[in-house]
Motif scaffolding. Structure first.
Motif, PDB file in Angstrom:
ATOM      1  N   ARG A 174       5.427   1.310  12.375  1.00  0.00           N
ATOM      2  CA  ARG A 174       4.356   1.215  11.368  1.00  0.00           C
ATOM      3  C   ARG A 174       4.978   1.151   9.966  1.00  0.00           C
ATOM      4  NH1 ARG A 174       0.047   5.680  12.682  1.00  0.00           N
ATOM      5  NH2 ARG A 174       1.871   6.955  12.281  1.00  0.00           N
TER       6      ARG A 174
ATOM      7  N   GLN B  39       9.982   4.534   5.984  1.00  0.00           N
ATOM      8  CA  GLN B  39       9.297   5.656   6.643  1.00  0.00           C
ATOM      9  C   GLN B  39       9.414   5.582   8.166  1.00  0.00           C
ATOM     10  OE1 GLN B  39       5.472   6.713   5.046  1.00  0.00           O
ATOM     11  NE2 GLN B  39       4.660   7.340   7.021  1.00  0.00           N
TER      12      GLN B  39
ATOM     13  N   GLY C 169      -0.737  15.231  15.112  1.00  0.00           N
ATOM     14  CA  GLY C 169      -0.236  14.089  14.338  1.00  0.00           C
ATOM     15  C   GLY C 169       1.279  14.102  14.200  1.00  0.00           C
TER      16      GLY C 169
ATOM     17  N   GLY D 232      -0.145  17.046   4.293  1.00  0.00           N
ATOM     18  CA  GLY D 232       0.054  15.619   4.019  1.00  0.00           C
ATOM     19  C   GLY D 232      -1.253  14.895   3.728  1.00  0.00           C
ATOM     20  N   ASP D 233      -1.317  13.653   4.218  1.00  0.00           N
ATOM     21  CA  ASP D 233      -2.483  12.806   3.924  1.00  0.00           C
ATOM     22  C   ASP D 233      -3.795  13.395   4.443  1.00  0.00           C
ATOM     23  OD1 ASP D 233      -0.697  11.006   2.835  1.00  0.00           O
ATOM     24  OD2 ASP D 233      -1.355   9.290   4.031  1.00  0.00           O
TER      25      ASP D 233
ATOM     26  N   GLY E 245       3.679   9.826  -1.441  1.00  0.00           N
ATOM     27  CA  GLY E 245       2.874  10.260  -0.294  1.00  0.00           C
ATOM     28  C   GLY E 245       3.686  10.944   0.791  1.00  0.00           C
TER      29      GLY E 245
ATOM     30  N   ARG F  85       5.267   1.467   6.178  1.00  0.00           N
ATOM     31  CA  ARG F  85       4.611   2.205   5.096  1.00  0.00           C
ATOM     32  C   ARG F  85       5.586   2.430   3.950  1.00  0.00           C
ATOM     33  NH1 ARG F  85       0.699   6.768   7.704  1.00  0.00           N
ATOM     34  NH2 ARG F  85      -0.989   5.396   8.347  1.00  0.00           N
ATOM     35  N   ALA F  86       5.785   3.693   3.586  1.00  0.00           N
ATOM     36  CA  ALA F  86       6.535   3.999   2.366  1.00  0.00           C
ATOM     37  C   ALA F  86       8.043   3.812   2.549  1.00  0.00           C
ATOM     38  CB  ALA F  86       6.240   5.443   1.970  1.00  0.00           C
TER      39      ALA F  86
ATOM     40  N   TYR G 266       5.462  -5.673  -3.725  1.00  0.00           N
ATOM     41  CA  TYR G 266       4.029  -5.407  -3.821  1.00  0.00           C
ATOM     42  C   TYR G 266       3.431  -6.119  -5.030  1.00  0.00           C
ATOM     43  CZ  TYR G 266       5.155  -1.304  -0.851  1.00  0.00           C
ATOM     44  OH  TYR G 266       5.585  -0.455   0.148  1.00  0.00           O
TER      45      TYR G 266
ATOM     46  N   CYS H 267      -2.012  17.534  10.817  1.00  0.00           N
ATOM     47  CA  CYS H 267      -1.076  16.584  10.179  1.00  0.00           C
ATOM     48  C   CYS H 267      -1.474  15.173  10.563  1.00  0.00           C
ATOM     49  CB  CYS H 267       0.352  16.844  10.655  1.00  0.00           C
ATOM     50  SG  CYS H 267       0.906  18.527  10.394  1.00  0.00           S
ATOM     51  N   ASP H 268      -2.789  14.938  10.748  1.00  0.00           N
ATOM     52  CA  ASP H 268      -3.219  13.672  11.340  1.00  0.00           C
ATOM     53  C   ASP H 268      -3.734  12.665  10.326  1.00  0.00           C
ATOM     54  OD1 ASP H 268      -5.282  15.442  10.943  1.00  0.00           O
ATOM     55  OD2 ASP H 268      -6.316  15.035  12.829  1.00  0.00           O
TER      56      ASP H 268
ATOM     57  N   GLU I 190       0.112  13.351  19.427  1.00  0.00           N
ATOM     58  CA  GLU I 190       0.005  12.122  18.639  1.00  0.00           C
ATOM     59  C   GLU I 190      -0.942  11.143  19.350  1.00  0.00           C
ATOM     60  OE1 GLU I 190       0.966  10.634  15.642  1.00  0.00           O
ATOM     61  OE2 GLU I 190      -0.100   8.928  16.503  1.00  0.00           O
ATOM     62  N   ALA I 191      -1.880  10.606  18.592  1.00  0.00           N
ATOM     63  CA  ALA I 191      -2.893   9.717  19.172  1.00  0.00           C
ATOM     64  C   ALA I 191      -2.319   8.356  19.581  1.00  0.00           C
ATOM     65  CB  ALA I 191      -4.031   9.512  18.163  1.00  0.00           C
ATOM     66  N   ARG I 192      -1.289   7.895  18.878  1.00  0.00           N
ATOM     67  CA  ARG I 192      -0.791   6.545  19.124  1.00  0.00           C
ATOM     68  C   ARG I 192       0.452   6.565  20.004  1.00  0.00           C
ATOM     69  NH1 ARG I 192      -3.806   3.292  15.465  1.00  0.00           N
ATOM     70  NH2 ARG I 192      -3.040   1.680  16.861  1.00  0.00           N
TER      71      ARG I 192
ATOM     72  N   PRO J  21       5.228  11.941   9.134  1.00  0.00           N
ATOM     73  CA  PRO J  21       6.261  12.729   8.454  1.00  0.00           C
ATOM     74  C   PRO J  21       5.913  14.222   8.352  1.00  0.00           C
ATOM     75  CG  PRO J  21       5.881  10.675   7.286  1.00  0.00           C
ATOM     76  CD  PRO J  21       4.852  10.745   8.365  1.00  0.00           C
ATOM     77  N   ALA J  22       4.650  14.559   8.095  1.00  0.00           N
ATOM     78  CA  ALA J  22       4.276  15.974   7.958  1.00  0.00           C
ATOM     79  C   ALA J  22       4.456  16.701   9.291  1.00  0.00           C
ATOM     80  CB  ALA J  22       2.829  16.097   7.472  1.00  0.00           C
TER      81      ALA J  22
HETATM   82  P1  FAD Z   1       0.568   9.953   8.591  1.00  0.00           P
HETATM   83  O1  FAD Z   1       1.863   9.308   8.355  1.00  0.00           O
HETATM   84  O2  FAD Z   1      -0.672   9.145   8.406  1.00  0.00           O
HETATM   85  O3  FAD Z   1       0.602  10.536  10.059  1.00  0.00           O
HETATM   86  C1  FAD Z   1      -0.530  10.998  10.726  1.00  0.00           C
HETATM   87  C2  FAD Z   1      -0.324  10.836  12.210  1.00  0.00           C
HETATM   88  O4  FAD Z   1      -1.431  11.402  12.887  1.00  0.00           O
HETATM   89  C3  FAD Z   1      -0.260   9.366  12.631  1.00  0.00           C
HETATM   90  O5  FAD Z   1       0.870   9.161  13.426  1.00  0.00           O
HETATM   91  C4  FAD Z   1      -1.568   9.145  13.374  1.00  0.00           C
HETATM   92  O6  FAD Z   1      -1.431   8.176  14.393  1.00  0.00           O
HETATM   93  C5  FAD Z   1      -1.831  10.532  13.921  1.00  0.00           C
HETATM   94  N1  FAD Z   1      -3.240  10.811  14.221  1.00  0.00           N
HETATM   95  C6  FAD Z   1      -4.341  10.389  13.558  1.00  0.00           C
HETATM   96  N2  FAD Z   1      -5.437  10.890  14.132  1.00  0.00           N
HETATM   97  C7  FAD Z   1      -5.034  11.651  15.159  1.00  0.00           C
HETATM   98  C8  FAD Z   1      -5.699  12.427  16.121  1.00  0.00           C
HETATM   99  N3  FAD Z   1      -7.050  12.525  16.138  1.00  0.00           N
HETATM  100  N4  FAD Z   1      -4.986  13.072  17.052  1.00  0.00           N
HETATM  101  C9  FAD Z   1      -3.628  13.002  17.046  1.00  0.00           C
HETATM  102  N5  FAD Z   1      -2.937  12.268  16.167  1.00  0.00           N
HETATM  103  C10 FAD Z   1      -3.629  11.606  15.219  1.00  0.00           C
HETATM  104  N6  FAD Z   1       3.291   5.983   0.323  1.00  0.00           N
HETATM  105  C11 FAD Z   1       4.182   5.639  -0.570  1.00  0.00           C
HETATM  106  O7  FAD Z   1       4.715   6.516  -1.232  1.00  0.00           O
HETATM  107  N7  FAD Z   1       4.516   4.306  -0.759  1.00  0.00           N
HETATM  108  C12 FAD Z   1       3.929   3.307  -0.027  1.00  0.00           C
HETATM  109  O8  FAD Z   1       4.251   2.146  -0.202  1.00  0.00           O
HETATM  110  C13 FAD Z   1       2.989   3.665   0.909  1.00  0.00           C
HETATM  111  N8  FAD Z   1       2.380   2.706   1.656  1.00  0.00           N
HETATM  112  C14 FAD Z   1       1.428   3.086   2.534  1.00  0.00           C
HETATM  113  C15 FAD Z   1       0.753   2.110   3.262  1.00  0.00           C
HETATM  114  C16 FAD Z   1      -0.265   2.469   4.152  1.00  0.00           C
HETATM  115  C17 FAD Z   1      -0.990   1.386   4.916  1.00  0.00           C
HETATM  116  C18 FAD Z   1      -0.600   3.829   4.317  1.00  0.00           C
HETATM  117  C19 FAD Z   1      -1.705   4.247   5.260  1.00  0.00           C
HETATM  118  C20 FAD Z   1       0.097   4.800   3.589  1.00  0.00           C
HETATM  119  C21 FAD Z   1       1.093   4.448   2.697  1.00  0.00           C
HETATM  120  N9  FAD Z   1       1.785   5.397   1.954  1.00  0.00           N
HETATM  121  C22 FAD Z   1       2.693   5.035   1.063  1.00  0.00           C
HETATM  122  C23 FAD Z   1       1.547   6.811   2.096  1.00  0.00           C
HETATM  123  C24 FAD Z   1       2.520   7.481   3.058  1.00  0.00           C
HETATM  124  O9  FAD Z   1       2.916   6.583   4.045  1.00  0.00           O
HETATM  125  C25 FAD Z   1       1.775   8.680   3.598  1.00  0.00           C
HETATM  126  O10 FAD Z   1       1.529   9.545   2.493  1.00  0.00           O
HETATM  127  C26 FAD Z   1       2.513   9.428   4.704  1.00  0.00           C
HETATM  128  O11 FAD Z   1       2.540   8.657   5.874  1.00  0.00           O
HETATM  129  C27 FAD Z   1       1.810  10.765   4.966  1.00  0.00           C
HETATM  130  O12 FAD Z   1       2.345  11.371   6.104  1.00  0.00           O
HETATM  131  P2  FAD Z   1       1.445  12.247   7.056  1.00  0.00           P
HETATM  132  O13 FAD Z   1       2.367  12.773   8.082  1.00  0.00           O
HETATM  133  O14 FAD Z   1       0.628  13.185   6.260  1.00  0.00           O
HETATM  134  O15 FAD Z   1       0.381  11.244   7.671  1.00  0.00           O
END
Ligand code: FAD
Ligand code: DHB
Length: 397
Positions: free
Chosen positions: A42, A101, A9, A284-285, A297, A44-45, A221, A157-158, A32-34, A12-13
């Motif tokens: 994309r 983000q 993934g 992360g998420d 997030g 987001r935050a 929002y 981190c996905d 990364e899947a995408r 950010p994480a």
């Molecule tokens: P992500 O950013 O979700 O990154 C995960 C990555 O893994 C993605 O690029 C995904 O494509 C990739 N992935 C998924 N599955 C696989 C796989 N099987 N193999 C390889 N790669 C994969 N937070 C706020 O504080 N304020 C906001 O307004 C806000 N709005 C948001 C709106 C939406 C629609 C979403 C979904 C989240 C929002 N958040 C917001 C939360 C914040 O954006 C997330 O907490 C943050 O993106 C977490 O980062 P991450 O790296 O953990 O996960």
């Protein structure tokens, strides 16, 4: 193929972790899947805590964000037709930075490629094997070819819907969850910000937030019921809702204009414990979700990367696992602080249908206290600008 750490993934994480490991001389492969374009656009935050910005600065990744990001020294709270300011500079000495983000993701991807470090986009069918052994292995498809990578550790981190958490056998993780009966409808509009700071508004119709992405673009929002259909919210209805809930006067005069992005984000609190299974660490998420009201997030995702980076630095320098064994405990301490803050911000600012009028009054009283007590305002400010860390991001022996 073999590497030390496979990062699943590139959010950010994953991207932050990749940089922190590279700075410590630890090899990793990011999957990364995408497509690159998808993750770089994309929406987001947008709020970066002070410790997040400091960390990015320290590792040389805050160049563009220091120029294009907007430093805010406070936020506004609006309710009962009055505007109140929470002055972060005065209460904490710190500030937050408003920076999208996807812009941060762009910076992190560009820097990784400039470092000549591997990141594969458009990977398919990622599978994790042997995570409960000392020889974990990641299999995936890329460019039509089946690939296998042996590694020491996997960083999941996905995101919330990824495969990492889903790869852990049933019964290992304890799930703590709260789903809220409302969501946020978010827009991006070609309009000038109507206030120089973020405005969080509590209104009998529900919550509204006025944020921004630059001098000509706003991010706003509206609280809507869970399950809302975007088709029921034409632009005019959104502007009417924002006008009513945000009000006007006290330095706020809402400018309306073309809306060029609309989305819905569900509101959820979610934590798994532990954040690790054998050689697989969740970040992360993938491990936790907070309702968006606290703007945490993304920051929590970066915080997990920092903790894992420290543990891995220690592991590769000493051959020991004891710092990594503290990963869950270290992360969860912050996660629960942030969960509490995000839940509290959500509770005091939203209209929560179906609850007793007595509870509604208690939440209103709590908000009133934030704007009338320096101690209460300081609690909000300290959490909003970001709690300090007990350890660094690199183990320095
Ligand atoms: P992500 O950013 O979700 O990154 C995960 C990555 O893994 C993605 O690029 C995904 O494509 C990739 N992935 C998924 N599955 C696989 C796989 N099987 N193999 C390889 N790669 C994969 N937070 C706020 O504080 N304020 C906001 O307004 C806000 N709005 C948001 C709106 C939406 C629609 C979403 C979904 C989240 C929002 N958040 C917001 C939360 C914040 O954006 C997330 O907490 C943050 O993106 C977490 O980062 P991450 O790296 O953990 O996960
Ligand atoms: C933004 C998002 C949030 O969740 C928040 O609490 C404040 C601002 C934003 O997208 O700008």
């Amino acid at each position: 193929m073999r590497t030390q750490v496979v990062i699943v993934g590139a959010g950010p994480a994953g991207l932050t972790l990749a940089h922190l490991l590279h700075r410590q001389g630890i090899d990793c492969l990011v999957l990364e899947a995408r497509a690159r374009e998808h993750i770089e656009t994309r929406v987001r935050a947008g709020v970066l805590e002070h410790p997040t910005v400091d960390l990015l600065d320290e590792i040389g990744l805050a160049g563009r964000l220091r120029v294009e990001g907007m430093t805010h020294h406070g936020i506004r709270l609006r309710f009962d037709h009055a505007m109140h300011r929470i002055d972060f500079a005065d209460l904490t000495g710190a500030a937050i930075t408003v920076y999208a983000q996807q812009e941060l993701v762009k910076d992190l991807v560009a820097a990784r490629l400039a470092d000549g470090q591997p990141i594969l986009f458009d990977v398919d069918d990622v599978r994790l094997d042997g995570v409960d052994t000392d020889r974990p292995r990641v299999r995936f498809r890329h460019d039509g070819r089946e690939r296998t990578v042996d590694c020491d550790v996997i960083a999941g981190c996905d995101g919330f819907h990824g495969i990492s958490r889903a790869s852990i056998p049933a019964g290992v993780l304890t799930v703590h969850e709260r789903v809220y009966p409302f969501a946020w409808l978010g827009i991006l509009a070609q309009t000038r910000p109507s206030c120089d700071e973020l405005v969080y508004a509590r209104h009998p119709d529900g919550f509204a937030l006025h944020s921004m992405r630059g001098p000509e673009v706003t991010r706003q929002y509206l609280q809507v019921p869970a399950g809302t259909d975007l088709a029921d919210w034409p632009d005019e209805r959104i502007w009417t809702g924002l006008r009513r809930r945000l009000g006007h006067g006290d330095g706020l005069d809402l400018e309306e204009g073309p809306i060029f992005d609309k989305s819905l984000a569900p509101m959820r609190s979610f934590v798994v414990e532990p954040m690790r299974y054998g050689r697989l660490f969740l970040l992360g998420d993938a491990a936790h979700i907070v309702p968006a009201t606290g703007a945490k997030g993304l920051n929590l995702a970066v915080a997990d990367a920092r903790v894992l980076s420290y543990g891995l630095g220690h592991h590769y320098a000493t051959g020991r696992w004891d710092e990594l064994d503290r990963y869950t405990e270290r992360c969860l301490r912050r996660v629960w602080q942030v969960q509490q803050f995000s839940w509290w911000m959500t509770a005091i600012l939203h209209r929560i249908g179906g609850t007793q009028p007595f509870d509604e009054r208690l939440r209103a009283a709590e908000l009133d206290r934030v704007v009338s007590s320096r101690a209460a305002a300081t609690t909000l400010a300290e959490n909003y600008v970001g709690l300090p860390f007990a350890t660094g991001w690199a183990w320095r022996g």
